[in-house]
Design an enzyme around this catalytic site. Structure first.
Site, PDB file in Angstrom:
ATOM      1  N   THR A 193     -34.061 -25.552   9.582  1.00 49.35           N
ATOM      2  CA  THR A 193     -34.126 -24.405  10.491  1.00 49.35           C
ATOM      3  C   THR A 193     -34.953 -24.717  11.736  1.00 49.35           C
ATOM      4  O   THR A 193     -35.898 -25.489  11.665  1.00 49.35           O
ATOM      5  CB  THR A 193     -34.793 -23.244   9.708  1.00 49.35           C
ATOM      6  OG1 THR A 193     -33.903 -22.840   8.698  1.00 49.35           O
ATOM      7  CG2 THR A 193     -35.146 -22.073  10.586  1.00 49.35           C
ATOM      8  N   THR A 244     -39.942 -21.692   8.332  1.00 51.29           N
ATOM      9  CA  THR A 244     -38.839 -22.461   7.755  1.00 51.29           C
ATOM     10  C   THR A 244     -39.177 -22.759   6.306  1.00 51.29           C
ATOM     11  O   THR A 244     -40.346 -22.929   5.966  1.00 51.29           O
ATOM     12  CB  THR A 244     -38.589 -23.773   8.511  1.00 51.29           C
ATOM     13  OG1 THR A 244     -37.514 -24.473   7.866  1.00 51.29           O
ATOM     14  CG2 THR A 244     -39.817 -24.676   8.542  1.00 51.29           C
TER      15      THR A 244
HETATM   16  N1  ASP Z   1     -35.346 -20.590   5.758  1.00 50.64           N
HETATM   17  C1  ASP Z   1     -33.961 -20.986   5.830  1.00 50.64           C
HETATM   18  C2  ASP Z   1     -33.154 -20.158   4.875  1.00 50.64           C
HETATM   19  O1  ASP Z   1     -33.586 -19.963   3.765  1.00 50.64           O
HETATM   20  C3  ASP Z   1     -33.742 -22.413   5.504  1.00 50.64           C
HETATM   21  C4  ASP Z   1     -34.607 -23.397   6.209  1.00 50.64           C
HETATM   22  O2  ASP Z   1     -35.654 -23.063   6.721  1.00 50.64           O
HETATM   23  O3  ASP Z   1     -34.193 -24.553   6.276  1.00 50.64           O
HETATM   24  O4  ASP Z   1     -32.070 -19.770   5.223  1.00 50.64           O
END
Ligand code: ASP
Length: 327
Positions: A193, A244
């Site tokens: 993310t 993230t």
């Molecule tokens: N937080 C994001 C999600 O769960 C994934 C990520 O941060 O890579 O969709």
């Protein structure tokens, strides 16, 4: 007795230097970005390392340039930085989004401004080239905060945002990630993310986050990134946060809002608040991830309980710093 004192001191030294724990806040920061917790460090080739740093730098430059423009706001800086990361195939957002278990890309994004607490978000969009711009359009041009799926796509098109063939989001690397995940070869998922936090000349904070979610997610699954208070939050009485990590945990622990509350109500520094939530609450519960946190005095904390956090910041005078792991 002497021995136990020594052990105690040694123990404290270790915990003070715990990887990913934010130290004293970094001062004079106007904008910071993250590109997720990334992949296993051992798998990052020197070429990939260089490319990741180059794109993070490009995002910081774009955000900084946007902030310099006449009457620019922190929202402009956040959007400019995130769009660069969305356009890069290296991060799990926009172009480089991961696949759902049935081989589709479903994207989420959100944005928030700290002075008025206005916010906008989209979830589960499949054809909007830059979901962060759609989130901003929801905030600026609709009475709503969160639009999902087809409704969000129609809205984005109506507002003149760039619509692409869903194939635009197909990349070989993410396809292989899905194949491995389906074969259950990978136990540890990297998170990619992207996000940004900024403060403008008027001291207004903003935060934004954009993601493809998690590899092999069920169609319709929505993580923390488009959820205000989970993946994104901005409050001029506290701080701006972009997160993230494993989204389900970030939703359950209201991570972004919790960090803001510790700053706003308890008077913690951005580092103290970020560490308390990421290391002391989330980690014991099994929630992997990290955050970037900025207050309106330009004090920044970067805190993560994962192996890495792709991250960088730019100071008032234009100095850019980028890190991937504990380097
Ligand atoms: N937080 C994001 C999600 O769960 C994934 C990520 O941060 O890579 O969709």
């Amino acid at each position: 007795m002497q021995m136990s004192i020594l052990m105690l001191v040694a123990g404290m030294a270790v915990s003070a230097g715990e990887p990913g724990r934010a130290g004293d806040p970094i001062e004079q920061v106007v904008l910071a970005v993250h590109g997720g917790t990334g992949m296993e460090k051992a798998l990052v080739t020197p070429e990939l390392d260089k490319a990741l740093r180059a794109d993070l730098t490009k995002a910081l430059q774009a955000g900084y340039a946007a902030l310099q423009a006449k009457e620019a706001t922190s929202l402009d800086g956040v959007v400019a930085s995130i769009r660069v990361l969305e356009d890069s195939p290296l991060f799990n957002a926009g172009r480089g989004a991961v696949f759902t278990r049935d081989g589709k890309n479903e994207l989420d994004a959100s944005i928030m401004e700290g002075a008025t607490k206005r916010a906008g978000a989209v979830a589960g969009v499949t054809n909007v080239k830059n979901p962060i711009s759609a989130a901003r359009a929801v905030m600026d041009q609709s009475p709503h905060v969160l639009l999902i799926g087809r409704g969000a796509e129609v809205f984005a098109a109506e507002k003149g945002l760039e619509i692409v063939d869903p194939k635009y989001f197909w990349t070989e690397r993410r396809w292989q990630d899905l194949q491995k995940a389906l074969a259950e070869e990978t136990k540890k998922e990297g998170h990619g993310t992207v996000g940004a936090v900024a403060v403008d000349a008027n001291g207004v904070l903003a935060a934004g986050t954009s993601t493809g979610g998690m590899t092999k997610k069920r169609s319709g699954r929505v993580g923390d990134s488009p959820i205000i208070g989970a993946g994104t939050y901005a409050d001029n009485g506290g701080c701006a946060i972009s997160a993230t990590g494993h989204g389900e945990y970030f939703i359950r622990f209201s991570v972004a809002h919790d960090i803001n509350a510790l700053v706003a109500y308890k008077g913690l520094s951005v580092s103290g608040a970020a560490n308390e939530v990421i290391h002391d609450k989330l980690k014991p519960a099994g929630g992997e991830g990290g955050v970037i946190v900025l207050d309106k005095q330009g004090r920044l904390a970067l805190s993560y309980n994962s192996e890495g956090l792709y991250r960088g910041y730019v100071t008032k005078d234009g100095k850019i710093v980028v890190h991937l792991y504990d380097d």
